[in-house]
Enzyme design. Sequence first.
Site, PDB file in Angstrom:
ATOM      1  N   TRP A 155      16.691  53.560  52.030  1.00 41.08           N
ATOM      2  CA  TRP A 155      16.347  53.749  50.622  1.00 41.08           C
ATOM      3  C   TRP A 155      17.273  54.762  49.964  1.00 41.08           C
ATOM      4  CZ3 TRP A 155      10.881  53.561  52.793  1.00 41.08           C
ATOM      5  CH2 TRP A 155      10.306  52.308  52.567  1.00 41.08           C
ATOM      6  N   GLU A 161      10.536  43.302  54.018  1.00 41.12           N
ATOM      7  CA  GLU A 161      10.026  42.656  52.799  1.00 41.12           C
ATOM      8  C   GLU A 161      10.396  43.447  51.544  1.00 41.12           C
ATOM      9  OE1 GLU A 161       7.667  41.879  56.381  1.00 41.12           O
ATOM     10  OE2 GLU A 161       8.197  43.744  55.383  1.00 41.12           O
ATOM     11  N   ASP A 162      10.792  44.701  51.712  1.00 36.78           N
ATOM     12  CA  ASP A 162      11.088  45.580  50.587  1.00 36.78           C
ATOM     13  C   ASP A 162      12.513  45.358  50.077  1.00 36.78           C
ATOM     14  OD1 ASP A 162      10.044  48.191  49.158  1.00 36.78           O
ATOM     15  OD2 ASP A 162      12.166  48.522  49.653  1.00 36.78           O
ATOM     16  N   LEU A 163      12.641  45.174  48.769  1.00 38.34           N
ATOM     17  CA  LEU A 163      13.960  44.934  48.167  1.00 38.34           C
ATOM     18  C   LEU A 163      14.900  46.115  48.395  1.00 38.34           C
ATOM     19  CD1 LEU A 163      15.839  43.161  46.459  1.00 38.34           C
ATOM     20  CD2 LEU A 163      14.825  44.221  44.418  1.00 38.34           C
ATOM     21  N   TRP A 176       3.933  43.627  52.830  1.00 39.02           N
ATOM     22  CA  TRP A 176       4.691  44.767  52.295  1.00 39.02           C
ATOM     23  C   TRP A 176       3.765  45.958  52.080  1.00 39.02           C
ATOM     24  CZ3 TRP A 176       4.203  47.502  47.682  1.00 39.02           C
ATOM     25  CH2 TRP A 176       5.223  48.426  47.414  1.00 39.02           C
TER      26      TRP A 176
END
Length: 191
Positions: free
Chosen positions: A187, A147-149, A128
């Site tokens: 995002w 991998e990023d929430l 990440w």
Amino acid sequence: MSQDAFDHLRTDPELGPVVEEHGAVELEPAEDLFERLVRSIVSQQVSTSAATAIRERLYDAVEIAPGAILAADEATLRDAGLSGQKVGYVRNVAEAFEEHDYTTASFEALSDEEVVDELTEITGIGVWTAKMQLMFSLARPDVFPVEDLGIRNGMTALYGDELTRGEMVETAERWRPYRSYASLYLWRTVD
């Protein structure tokens, strides 16, 4: 953001409306690769507000440079809000930068995969964090940090919660070679 990237992403049935809503986005290379890596370590597994508070205290307490981090007393780093583990991580990064004399230019000729391999050799830098460097330090245009929430939450917002990480990666292939820009839009869907 190039016109080609914008045009490519805005034609996507799910992502296109987000692109239209937010307009063109940019990836800017970081001025200081070391500082950006320290910032990423501070942000690991904490809320954005906690990361900001810790970063501000750390930046007030010590110069964010390899030599200064190595010379700083551990208590100073912990008082700024770093856990014992993160103190070790930022020192590992500082040692690697001193040993290899890393700069942004050190990574220019490397592929994305080679950059990830090089950075993840440093204890405390995982996939990440390495991908965040590809995007936010090196401004690489085609990184998909599943991998990023926030990325996974953005994918869920667009496609529902039935996608596995593997299916998210597969779905993101349609955004190639602009997956970093697509990630910026993902995002935005959950901000």
